[in-house]
Design a protein around this motif. Structure first.
Motif, short mmCIF file in Angstrom:
data_model
loop_
_atom_site.label_atom_id
_atom_site.label_comp_id
_atom_site.label_asym_id
_atom_site.label_seq_id
_atom_site.Cartn_x
_atom_site.Cartn_y
_atom_site.Cartn_z
N LYS A 27 0.85 -1.19 0.00
CA LYS A 27 0.00 0.00 0.00
C LYS A 27 0.89 1.24 0.00
O LYS A 27 1.95 1.24 0.62
N PRO A 28 0.45 2.31 -0.68
CA PRO A 28 1.27 3.52 -0.71
C PRO A 28 1.32 4.22 0.64
O PRO A 28 0.36 4.15 1.43
N ILE A 29 2.43 4.89 0.88
CA ILE A 29 2.64 5.65 2.11
C ILE A 29 3.02 7.07 1.72
O ILE A 29 4.01 7.28 1.01
N GLY A 30 2.23 8.04 2.15
CA GLY A 30 2.48 9.42 1.78
C GLY A 30 2.73 10.31 2.98
O GLY A 30 2.22 10.06 4.07
N LEU A 78 6.27 8.56 -0.18
CA LEU A 78 5.97 9.63 -1.12
C LEU A 78 5.76 10.92 -0.33
O LEU A 78 5.26 10.88 0.80
N ARG A 79 6.09 12.04 -0.93
CA ARG A 79 5.93 13.31 -0.23
C ARG A 79 5.43 14.38 -1.20
O ARG A 79 5.87 14.44 -2.33
N ASP A 80 4.50 15.19 -0.71
CA ASP A 80 4.07 16.34 -1.49
C ASP A 80 3.51 17.39 -0.53
O ASP A 80 3.07 17.06 0.56
N GLU A 140 -3.94 17.06 -2.84
CA GLU A 140 -4.42 16.53 -4.11
C GLU A 140 -3.30 15.85 -4.88
O GLU A 140 -3.48 14.74 -5.40
N ALA A 141 -2.14 16.50 -4.96
CA ALA A 141 -1.01 15.91 -5.69
C ALA A 141 -0.51 14.65 -5.01
O ALA A 141 -0.15 13.67 -5.68
N LEU A 142 -0.50 14.64 -3.68
CA LEU A 142 -0.06 13.45 -2.95
C LEU A 142 -0.99 12.28 -3.23
O LEU A 142 -0.54 11.17 -3.52
N LEU A 143 -2.29 12.53 -3.16
CA LEU A 143 -3.25 11.45 -3.42
C LEU A 143 -3.16 10.94 -4.85
O LEU A 143 -3.29 9.73 -5.10
N MET A 174 -0.12 8.75 -4.98
CA MET A 174 -0.38 7.48 -4.30
C MET A 174 -1.24 6.56 -5.15
O MET A 174 -1.08 5.34 -5.10
N ALA A 175 -2.16 7.13 -5.92
CA ALA A 175 -3.06 6.32 -6.74
C ALA A 175 -2.32 5.56 -7.83
O ALA A 175 -2.75 4.46 -8.21
N VAL A 176 -1.23 6.10 -8.34
CA VAL A 176 -0.50 5.44 -9.42
C VAL A 176 0.78 4.76 -8.95
O VAL A 176 1.45 4.08 -9.72
N TRP A 177 1.13 4.90 -7.69
CA TRP A 177 2.37 4.36 -7.15
C TRP A 177 2.37 2.83 -7.15
O TRP A 177 1.35 2.19 -6.89
N ARG A 178 3.50 2.27 -7.50
CA ARG A 178 3.73 0.82 -7.42
C ARG A 178 5.08 0.63 -6.74
O ARG A 178 6.06 1.30 -7.11
#
Length: 116
Positions: free
Chosen positions: A42-45, A78-80, A84-87, A90-94
């Protein structure tokens, strides 16, 4: 505390940390460690509107430089500055694939029997 974390983990599609104290760092480290161990994908932001996490990320970059942390595991976070940009990220992160065991030079070690 453990029961709350377990429920959060089960219900979440990903994790977002906001600026906080030791409890935030504990939860962040735990989900990052679980990702590193392959327990989840799962992505971590880090939502970082004012640069709060800059020193933490520099420390993790230093850990990579000193070979205490693999770059694939550093990239789990991930960091932003924008929610909105972070989400979106995260939606496309693998997650990057990484061998679990490495030698002193960082090369994957293949164990007898095919394990990595």
């Amino acid at each position: 505390m453990h029961e709350r974390k377990a429920e959060m983990f089960e219900l979440a599609d990903g994790f977002v940390a906001l600026p906080g104290g030791l409890g935030t760092l504990d939860e962040l480290a735990e989900v990052a460690t679980w990702a590193q161990l392959g327990i989840h994908r799962k992505p971590i932001g880090l939502l970082d509107p004012s640069g709060y996490f800059e020193h933490l990320l520099r420390f993790l970059d230093h850990a990579v430089d000193e070979r205490f942390l693999r770059s694939e595991h550093r990239s789990l976070l991930l960091r932003d500055r924008s929610a909105e940009a972070l989400l979106e990220a995260m939606a496309v992160w693998r997650p990057a694939e990484a061998a679990k065991w490495v030698d002193a030079e960082g090369n994957p070690i293949v164990r007898p029997g095919g394990g990595g």
